[in-house]
Design an enzyme around this catalytic site. Sequence first.
Site, PDB file in Angstrom:
ATOM      1  N   SER A  85       0.859  -1.176   0.000  1.00  0.00           N
ATOM      2  CA  SER A  85       0.000   0.000   0.000  1.00  0.00           C
ATOM      3  C   SER A  85       0.899   1.231   0.000  1.00  0.00           C
ATOM      4  CB  SER A  85      -0.898   0.011   1.234  1.00  0.00           C
ATOM      5  OG  SER A  85      -0.122   0.337   2.359  1.00  0.00           O
ATOM      6  N   LYS A  86       0.267   2.389  -0.099  1.00  0.00           N
ATOM      7  CA  LYS A  86       1.010   3.657  -0.156  1.00  0.00           C
ATOM      8  C   LYS A  86       2.039   3.764   0.960  1.00  0.00           C
ATOM      9  CE  LYS A  86      -2.327   6.683  -2.317  1.00  0.00           C
ATOM     10  NZ  LYS A  86      -3.724   6.540  -1.901  1.00  0.00           N
TER      11      LYS A  86
END
Length: 318
Positions: A249-250
Amino acid sequence: MRGRFAPTPSGDLHIGNALTAMLAWLQVRKNGGTFVLRIEDLDRPRCRPTFYRRICEDLRWLGLDWDEGPDVGGGYGPYEQGKRGQLYEAAFARLEKAGRLYPCFCSRKELRTLASAPHGLSSLGPAYPGLCRGLSAKEREARAKGKRPSHRFAVPDEPVAFDDAVMGRQTYSPGSGGDFVVKRADGIMSYQLAVVVDDAEMDITHVLRGADLLDSTVRQILLYRALRLPVPKFAHVPLIYGPDGQRLSKRHGEWITVSRLRENGVSAQRLMGILAFLAGLLEQPESLALEELLSHFTVETIREDDIHLDEPFVSKWF
Ligand code: GLU
């Protein structure tokens, strides 16, 4: 063979998405089939046209092409879920007419406070305890005055089994997963119904996608059965986890996105070679043209277990 890649344009393509797209493309191209790009922008507030454009750009940079899709057309369009509402409504009406749905008045808050029931479909949260399933017509009418309901599919008490081309035989008793929402109270159709309608209407024969959707497949098979639609063949491919053990994820930083790797000068061939290695298609990471990768691809070669990246691998290869 008709296969597809169906991204949700709610963020940039990361290497996990790129891996799935590559494997779906290889499966179709290896078999001389038709590859479809479908944009899953059902959840409007989360989706952005810029992400759609960037995803297409990244896919093309990777060397992946598609025979049908929003930008190239085709005989099964439209290829954006946002434009397919009527098809979903028609399927919803069929299910409703067949008595397979019921209105549910429970609020999220109410559901959260209920003790979480044991459930069989782990990634989909606690089972819905069926509170609204047994309401009489009169009760439904009375409650509809105060609240717009969502609609749930009444999951039959029948086992579901299927052979996943990567993960092997899967058997579930979905009753324990609870009746699931097919239309939200705000009128938005659920992913489960939309994806079944789309894959069936687009004559998709082979669904290859991330293993996070393995549990959803059970629900989708129940919908295929209820709508009397042919069930496609499924292949669920491993997910990539970062050095901290979490799904990509980010949070992991920009190195996980295809666009950032490209900006950093990583070539598409190198990235595809790394991904093919991670998926189990190559003995070691090496730069290979997609056409060369075709000769290494069989769906059976794809590894079943999750892909865990460690720090040394990330700094060496990304
Ligand atoms: N739109 C889903 C995603 O981006 C994929 C759905 C599917 O392949 O069935 O995760």
